[in-house]
Scaffold this motif. Sequence first.
Motif, short mmCIF file in Angstrom:
data_model
loop_
_atom_site.label_atom_id
_atom_site.label_comp_id
_atom_site.label_asym_id
_atom_site.label_seq_id
_atom_site.Cartn_x
_atom_site.Cartn_y
_atom_site.Cartn_z
N ASP A 139 -2.16 6.85 -2.05
CA ASP A 139 -1.73 5.51 -2.48
C ASP A 139 -2.32 4.49 -1.53
O ASP A 139 -1.61 3.72 -0.88
CB ASP A 139 -0.19 5.48 -2.45
CG ASP A 139 0.39 4.33 -3.28
OD1 ASP A 139 -0.39 3.57 -3.86
OD2 ASP A 139 1.63 4.22 -3.31
N ALA A 140 -3.66 4.48 -1.43
CA ALA A 140 -4.36 3.71 -0.41
C ALA A 140 -4.08 2.21 -0.48
O ALA A 140 -3.94 1.54 0.54
CB ALA A 140 -5.86 3.96 -0.51
N GLU A 141 -4.00 1.67 -1.69
CA GLU A 141 -3.76 0.23 -1.83
C GLU A 141 -2.44 -0.17 -1.18
O GLU A 141 -2.36 -1.19 -0.48
CB GLU A 141 -3.76 -0.15 -3.30
CG GLU A 141 -3.58 -1.65 -3.54
CD GLU A 141 -3.64 -2.03 -5.00
OE1 GLU A 141 -3.43 -3.22 -5.31
OE2 GLU A 141 -3.87 -1.13 -5.84
N PHE A 142 -1.40 0.63 -1.40
CA PHE A 142 -0.10 0.35 -0.80
C PHE A 142 -0.14 0.61 0.71
O PHE A 142 0.31 -0.22 1.50
CB PHE A 142 0.95 1.25 -1.45
CG PHE A 142 2.33 1.09 -0.88
CD1 PHE A 142 3.08 -0.05 -1.12
CD2 PHE A 142 2.89 2.09 -0.09
CE1 PHE A 142 4.36 -0.19 -0.58
CE2 PHE A 142 4.16 1.96 0.45
CZ PHE A 142 4.89 0.82 0.20
N LYS A 143 -0.69 1.74 1.12
CA LYS A 143 -0.75 2.10 2.53
C LYS A 143 -1.48 1.06 3.35
O LYS A 143 -1.03 0.67 4.44
CB LYS A 143 -1.42 3.47 2.67
CG LYS A 143 -1.57 3.96 4.10
CD LYS A 143 -2.27 5.31 4.14
CE LYS A 143 -2.46 5.79 5.57
NZ LYS A 143 -3.16 7.11 5.62
N ASP A 144 -2.61 0.59 2.85
CA ASP A 144 -3.43 -0.37 3.60
C ASP A 144 -2.81 -1.75 3.66
O ASP A 144 -3.24 -2.59 4.47
CB ASP A 144 -4.83 -0.47 2.97
CG ASP A 144 -5.62 0.83 3.11
OD1 ASP A 144 -5.24 1.67 3.94
OD2 ASP A 144 -6.61 0.99 2.37
N ASN A 145 -1.83 -2.02 2.83
CA ASN A 145 -1.18 -3.33 2.82
C ASN A 145 -0.10 -3.46 3.89
O ASN A 145 0.35 -4.56 4.19
CB ASN A 145 -0.58 -3.61 1.44
CG ASN A 145 -0.21 -5.08 1.25
OD1 ASN A 145 -0.80 -5.96 1.88
ND2 ASN A 145 0.77 -5.34 0.41
N VAL A 146 0.33 -2.35 4.47
CA VAL A 146 1.36 -2.39 5.50
C VAL A 146 0.77 -2.95 6.80
O VAL A 146 -0.33 -2.57 7.21
CB VAL A 146 1.95 -0.99 5.76
CG1 VAL A 146 3.03 -1.04 6.83
CG2 VAL A 146 2.53 -0.41 4.46
N LEU A 147 1.48 -3.87 7.43
CA LEU A 147 1.02 -4.44 8.68
C LEU A 147 0.73 -3.37 9.72
O LEU A 147 1.38 -2.31 9.74
CB LEU A 147 2.08 -5.40 9.25
CG LEU A 147 2.22 -6.77 8.59
CD1 LEU A 147 3.44 -7.50 9.15
CD2 LEU A 147 0.98 -7.62 8.79
N SER A 148 -0.23 -3.64 10.57
CA SER A 148 -0.60 -2.70 11.62
C SER A 148 0.62 -2.35 12.48
O SER A 148 1.33 -3.24 12.95
CB SER A 148 -1.69 -3.32 12.50
OG SER A 148 -2.03 -2.46 13.56
N GLY A 149 0.83 -1.07 12.66
CA GLY A 149 1.98 -0.62 13.45
C GLY A 149 3.18 -0.25 12.61
O GLY A 149 4.10 0.40 13.12
N GLY A 150 3.17 -0.64 11.33
CA GLY A 150 4.33 -0.38 10.48
C GLY A 150 4.54 1.09 10.19
O GLY A 150 5.58 1.66 10.50
N LEU A 151 3.54 1.73 9.61
CA LEU A 151 3.65 3.15 9.32
C LEU A 151 3.61 3.97 10.61
O LEU A 151 4.26 5.02 10.70
CB LEU A 151 2.53 3.59 8.38
CG LEU A 151 2.60 3.00 6.96
CD1 LEU A 151 1.37 3.40 6.16
CD2 LEU A 151 3.87 3.46 6.25
N GLU A 152 2.87 3.47 11.60
CA GLU A 152 2.79 4.18 12.88
C GLU A 152 4.16 4.30 13.55
O GLU A 152 4.44 5.27 14.26
CB GLU A 152 1.82 3.46 13.82
CG GLU A 152 0.36 3.57 13.43
CD GLU A 152 -0.06 2.61 12.34
OE1 GLU A 152 -1.26 2.57 12.02
OE2 GLU A 152 0.80 1.88 11.81
N THR A 153 5.03 3.32 13.31
CA THR A 153 6.39 3.37 13.87
C THR A 153 7.15 4.59 13.38
O THR A 153 8.00 5.14 14.10
CB THR A 153 7.15 2.08 13.49
OG1 THR A 153 6.49 0.96 14.06
CG2 THR A 153 8.60 2.12 13.98
N PHE A 154 6.82 5.05 12.19
CA PHE A 154 7.54 6.17 11.59
C PHE A 154 6.65 7.42 11.48
O PHE A 154 6.89 8.29 10.66
CB PHE A 154 8.06 5.77 10.20
CG PHE A 154 8.99 4.59 10.24
CD1 PHE A 154 10.34 4.77 10.52
CD2 PHE A 154 8.51 3.31 10.02
CE1 PHE A 154 11.19 3.68 10.58
CE2 PHE A 154 9.37 2.21 10.08
CZ PHE A 154 10.72 2.40 10.36
N THR A 155 5.61 7.48 12.32
CA THR A 155 4.68 8.61 12.32
C THR A 155 4.87 9.47 13.56
O THR A 155 4.97 8.95 14.67
CB THR A 155 3.23 8.11 12.25
OG1 THR A 155 3.04 7.40 11.00
CG2 THR A 155 2.24 9.26 12.31
#
Length: 434
Positions: free
Chosen positions: A134-150
């Motif tokens: 789901d690259a379009e959605f994933k790439d729209n998250v601000l930098s650090g957003g998904l990383e916080t939960f990785t």
Amino acid sequence: MKKMAIALLAFAMVAVAGCGSPSSSSNGNTGANTGAGKENTAGGDGNVTQLTMWSMETRNRSIIEKSLAEFNRDNKDVQVKAEFFEDEALKTKMKVAIAGNQLPDIVTYWSGETFDTLVANGLLGDLTSYLDKDAEFKDNVLSGGLETFTYDGKTYGVPVLFSGVSLWYNKEIFQQNNLTPPTTYNELLQVVDKLNANNVTPITVAGKERWPLLHWFSYFAERVGGTEPFEKAKAGESDFAADSFVKAGQMFKEMAVDHKGFVNGFLGLDYAAAEALFTNERAAMYLQGEWAMESFLGDDFAEKVDFVPFPVVEGGAGSVNVYHGGFGAGMAISSKTNQDAAYKVVRFLTSPEQRKEINEGANISPMKNPGLDEANMHPLAFRYDNYISKNLEGFFGYYDQALDAKRAEQFLNAVGAIVGKKDADIPSILAAIK
């Protein structure tokens, strides 16, 4: 060993003091089901996956419920029932669920140590493959957003908000006292002294709640030493008696106690009372996150409110555009639920389209392109969101969420002790956090 780990986790969930945004007083359920992703036959329609969701976003409840109604209407094969809880009630509810191995299918919860522990104990589902597709959605998250939960290269949550703590001030009070908002620590002391000389309460803070005091200490610590000292102390490579923390404690005490920066009796003041002093124009400044705007936007008082980043410390390593906060809450799924169905719900509820009304209020979107309509927003909310989006250099998390439960509790007690006595032994107080 597994039973012991879950028991310890349950204890930690109660012990840790979350620093999430305060919620409204509404409560109640729109349904209850503590089982994971159950499939039920619904006549000729085939199998229907029934999911439950728990959330602490009580102030956004009506908007989320509208989204859920839309989802349930358009997805007959997956149906979701939600329950909304105040912060402490959700922690207690999660503790019981963990002990009984009955997590909800979907949960909106705070990032930090407790979220880490949920992942470490295999209680949350891995969303990595879904996001990669789901690259379009994933790439729209601000930098650090998904990383916080990785963790270890795998992502277990999608952020629902970005939080940034700023220094709010009453423009009218500042004008009446010929003051400009402080940009440095020394300017902050000068503003405090001038307001006190004019019999105006400089700062309101909820000392009884403890975590608003921790905001102050944390900012001083970052402005003095940057973010590295905390990361080292958190990892056990140093401790909280390091020079930058001691200096931060001394500045905190100097401002709050020696210069009488805080309102009288602040250690006994709860959140509602502290905020009321600011909204009733009985205090000039208020350090709080964007959630505080909820109480500003309803009347003419908002026209008198403005904000500045937390002041820098002359010679310090911290930056004025590094904010205390971050991606404080995310939506996750149980590792035992129907993963496809649960991700479908999470993807829908966290989309910019479904969060648009929320983010046009007193919130900051975690998305690069949130699709906000300025015409729908209060000017203060739009200005705040826009300012942080353009100036954000980085963020550092809430200490009481980033640390383990024991040290989080010790830190919450320590900040009260530092400003509780004129002769507080700051090095000893901080050295006891371990």
